[in-house]
Design a protein around this motif. Structure first.
Motif, PDB file in Angstrom:
ATOM      1  N   ASP A 101       0.775  -3.948   3.735  1.00 48.23           N
ATOM      2  CA  ASP A 101       1.392  -4.033   2.405  1.00 48.23           C
ATOM      3  C   ASP A 101       0.405  -3.605   1.324  1.00 48.23           C
ATOM      4  O   ASP A 101       0.768  -2.884   0.393  1.00 48.23           O
ATOM      5  N   GLU A 102      -0.854  -4.055   1.449  1.00 49.38           N
ATOM      6  CA  GLU A 102      -1.875  -3.664   0.477  1.00 49.38           C
ATOM      7  C   GLU A 102      -2.086  -2.151   0.505  1.00 49.38           C
ATOM      8  O   GLU A 102      -2.223  -1.516  -0.539  1.00 49.38           O
ATOM      9  N   HIS A 115       0.790  -0.443  -1.195  1.00 47.75           N
ATOM     10  CA  HIS A 115       0.699  -0.627  -2.644  1.00 47.75           C
ATOM     11  C   HIS A 115      -0.336   0.334  -3.239  1.00 47.75           C
ATOM     12  O   HIS A 115      -0.093   0.972  -4.265  1.00 47.75           O
ATOM     13  N   LYS A 116      -1.480   0.446  -2.584  1.00 50.36           N
ATOM     14  CA  LYS A 116      -2.522   1.354  -3.066  1.00 50.36           C
ATOM     15  C   LYS A 116      -2.043   2.799  -2.996  1.00 50.36           C
ATOM     16  O   LYS A 116      -2.344   3.600  -3.884  1.00 50.36           O
ATOM     17  N   GLU A 151       1.043   3.828  -3.301  1.00 56.14           N
ATOM     18  CA  GLU A 151       2.000   4.005  -4.390  1.00 56.14           C
ATOM     19  C   GLU A 151       1.272   4.196  -5.718  1.00 56.14           C
ATOM     20  O   GLU A 151       1.637   5.063  -6.513  1.00 56.14           O
ATOM     21  N   GLU A 152       0.234   3.385  -5.954  1.00 57.34           N
ATOM     22  CA  GLU A 152      -0.558   3.533  -7.174  1.00 57.34           C
ATOM     23  C   GLU A 152      -1.210   4.914  -7.224  1.00 57.34           C
ATOM     24  O   GLU A 152      -1.224   5.565  -8.272  1.00 57.34           O
TER      25      GLU A 152
END
Length: 88
Positions: free
Chosen positions: A39-40, A43-44, A46-47
């Protein structure tokens, strides 16, 4: 024979079972961390994609502005040469 053969074999089997159990505990611990790390990572990513899109948009806008400026300069230079040629 029991002392020289079976004793060392039983010790080796016991040591092997302990190594396997230790490895299995490590895998279970890693498996529990996996989804969180995944998940992390998502998220990274996507950023990063958002930052990349922002930078690409900014660079495109700057390039368009620079293109317009260079075209205007070229037009002015062409007009100046045309005017100079008509004078002569």
């Amino acid at each position: 024979m029991k002392h020289f053969l079976y004793g060392p074999i039983l010790k080796a089997i016991d040591a092997r079972e302990k190594r396997i159990a230790k490895r299995d505990r490590g895998r279970r611990r890693e498996k529990g961390r996996g989804p969180k790390e995944h998940d992390e990572f998502q998220h990274k990513n996507e950023e990063f994609d958002q930052q990349r899109a922002t930078l690409l948009s900014k660079a495109t806008d700057e390039a368009k502005g620079e293109r317009q400026r260079l075209l205007a300069e070229a037009r002015q230079a062409a007009e100046a040469l045309t005017a100079k040629r008509q004078e002569t």
